[in-house]
Design a protein around this motif. Sequence first.
Motif, mmCIF file in Angstrom:
data_model
loop_
_atom_site.group_PDB
_atom_site.id
_atom_site.type_symbol
_atom_site.label_atom_id
_atom_site.label_comp_id
_atom_site.label_asym_id
_atom_site.label_seq_id
_atom_site.Cartn_x
_atom_site.Cartn_y
_atom_site.Cartn_z
ATOM 1 N N SER A 155 -4.815 -6.075 12.051
ATOM 2 C CA SER A 155 -5.935 -6.724 11.549
ATOM 3 C C SER A 155 -7.578 -5.408 10.355
ATOM 4 C CB SER A 155 -7.104 -6.262 12.921
ATOM 5 O OG SER A 155 -6.665 -6.785 13.974
ATOM 6 N N LEU A 156 -6.459 -4.375 11.150
ATOM 7 C CA LEU A 156 -7.314 -3.248 10.556
ATOM 8 C C LEU A 156 -7.189 -2.716 8.472
ATOM 9 C CD1 LEU A 156 -7.357 0.382 12.430
ATOM 10 C CD2 LEU A 156 -9.694 -1.131 11.750
ATOM 11 N N SER A 157 -6.340 -3.680 8.767
ATOM 12 C CA SER A 157 -5.415 -3.388 7.580
ATOM 13 C C SER A 157 -6.230 -4.630 5.968
ATOM 14 C CB SER A 157 -4.547 -3.776 6.938
ATOM 15 O OG SER A 157 -3.824 -4.902 6.988
ATOM 16 N N ALA A 158 -6.946 -5.563 6.554
ATOM 17 C CA ALA A 158 -8.044 -5.975 5.796
ATOM 18 C C ALA A 158 -8.939 -5.895 5.231
ATOM 19 C CB ALA A 158 -8.549 -7.837 6.761
ATOM 20 N N TYR A 159 -9.246 -4.110 5.462
ATOM 21 C CA TYR A 159 -10.253 -3.338 5.779
ATOM 22 C C TYR A 159 -9.938 -2.692 3.883
ATOM 23 C CZ TYR A 159 -13.270 -3.404 9.383
ATOM 24 O OH TYR A 159 -14.016 -3.779 10.329
ATOM 25 N N SER A 160 -9.046 -2.612 4.155
ATOM 26 C CA SER A 160 -7.907 -1.974 3.017
ATOM 27 C C SER A 160 -8.352 -3.030 1.485
ATOM 28 C CB SER A 160 -6.510 -1.694 3.389
ATOM 29 O OG SER A 160 -5.980 -2.975 2.883
ATOM 30 N N VAL A 161 -7.775 -4.161 1.687
ATOM 31 C CA VAL A 161 -7.710 -4.864 0.391
ATOM 32 C C VAL A 161 -9.247 -5.584 0.196
ATOM 33 C CG1 VAL A 161 -5.867 -6.615 0.574
ATOM 34 C CG2 VAL A 161 -7.613 -7.191 1.822
ATOM 35 N N MET A 162 -10.585 -5.367 1.381
ATOM 36 C CA MET A 162 -11.653 -5.582 0.539
ATOM 37 C C MET A 162 -11.990 -4.187 0.182
ATOM 38 S SD MET A 162 -12.653 -8.026 1.340
ATOM 39 C CE MET A 162 -14.222 -8.900 0.766
ATOM 40 N N PHE A 163 -12.136 -3.463 0.517
ATOM 41 C CA PHE A 163 -12.624 -2.053 -0.054
ATOM 42 C C PHE A 163 -12.259 -1.975 -1.243
ATOM 43 C CE2 PHE A 163 -13.633 0.330 4.399
ATOM 44 C CZ PHE A 163 -14.512 -1.039 4.483
ATOM 45 N N GLY A 164 -11.075 -2.022 -1.257
ATOM 46 C CA GLY A 164 -10.430 -1.628 -2.992
ATOM 47 C C GLY A 164 -10.349 -2.842 -3.855
ATOM 48 N N ALA A 165 -11.296 -3.762 -3.396
ATOM 49 C CA ALA A 165 -11.728 -4.620 -4.760
ATOM 50 C C ALA A 165 -12.932 -4.691 -4.394
ATOM 51 C CB ALA A 165 -11.530 -6.255 -3.568
ATOM 52 N N TYR A 166 -14.021 -4.090 -3.528
ATOM 53 C CA TYR A 166 -15.441 -4.292 -3.665
ATOM 54 C C TYR A 166 -15.748 -2.735 -4.708
ATOM 55 C CZ TYR A 166 -17.679 -7.985 -1.670
ATOM 56 O OH TYR A 166 -17.412 -9.209 -1.615
ATOM 57 N N ALA A 167 -14.639 -1.605 -4.522
ATOM 58 C CA ALA A 167 -15.064 -0.923 -5.055
ATOM 59 C C ALA A 167 -14.074 -0.399 -6.090
ATOM 60 C CB ALA A 167 -14.576 0.420 -4.036
#
Lengths: 138, 315
Positions: B117-129
Amino acid sequence: MSYGASLITHLWPLVLFLVLVIGLISLMLAGPYFLGSRRNARATGEPYECGIVPVGSAQYHVPIPFYLFAIFFVIFDLEAVFLFAWAVAVRETGWAGFIEALVFIVILLVALLYLWRLGALDWRTFRQKRDRASVLLR
Amino acid sequence: MSSITANILNVVGILVFVVASAAMLTWVERRMLGIWQERYGPNRVGPFGILQVAADMIKLLMKEDWVPPFADRFVFVVAPTIAMFVVVAAYAVIPMAPGIGVIDLNIGLLFFLAMTSLSAYSVMFGAYASDNKYALLGGLRAAAQMLSYEVFLGLSLMGVVMLAGTFNLREIVLAQQEQWFVIPQFLAMLLFFIAGIAESHRTPFDLPEAEHELTAGFHTEYSGMKFGMFFIGEYVSVLLTASMMVVLFFGGWLGPVLPPLVWFLLKTSILVLLMILIRGALPRPRYDQLMAFGWKVMLPLAMINLVVTGVLVLV
């Protein structure tokens, strides 16, 4: 042996593994900092937009369906967690537990059906809905 | 050999195994895709191109360590870290053979679900940053897709939990001595396989990084080793999905004649190859079709599977 000490004796391989993973990742991040080349050309600092000059801001409004699906996720995944607890104890709770879980699952399915009929799972825009009456998996 | 030495060997060995085989998979995938598409694939570096991995690694290490000046520096670096950390960490609970495995957690399955589940953060963080239009579009798509497919990823596994009566992965394997769970839980196996492919966003579920419309999706602005970490994370995730399927549905290390570890690796490799074959064979669906498929087909099926399994276990 205290609870904390027994926890450490049981969990230390996991902690060691996680520390090693973090160490490996730090190496992978630090390596290119020292090894990598450095260049500064005219377009180095520009966002990549397939070669054209960037237009406007990248902080635009997000389409509403994404928020909807985030909320559905929270609702359905939270309810899935209750089912996890039932699944591991299914033999202990027996038929009484099964009937209660069945009621719960049926309510979930009805809620899903309601969302479906309401059109909340539909990604098409208003215009697409008007123009194309039939689409696969409507 | 004392248990501490054995544990340390396990920890180091599995970490090396996971990272090395994920790196090798980048070559295996390109080579196999090439063969299935009647071309050669990478075959220049070393025998059969096997050293391609080393060449790629050197190339990525020598690339400029570039963070876009318009990006959020800290989050930009954290995103690939999460992408790689969570999938490798999830591998800690996989029991590869008796005595081989980092740790034997009672909540092993829940640990796996939590990490994926935590891997969803990586794509969101990567996208927003990244502060890039393509990245944001890809990140939004990826997040919505991963969240949707995660709901029934967990639910589809609960049939196995019911049959085995535990979240402990080692005990789940041992519960399959009479019969592999793929037979009573065939539907759940398919659901988990599809959800696993969607979670690691590979073809046919790779819309977040569909190159013809979004260039590279959420990692458009990433280059060098930070891109490499997203890339390796994806392959570890493929390996993780295959290993998890072997453990939960295909009897883990159980099998006649050959040593347990060989059985585990053999089954895992077959599933990994199947995932590569799927990538070579299937086209992408449209995004709304993908989401509709998840919510309108897979989720009800997972719930019905749960009810039917409940009846079968209790009767």
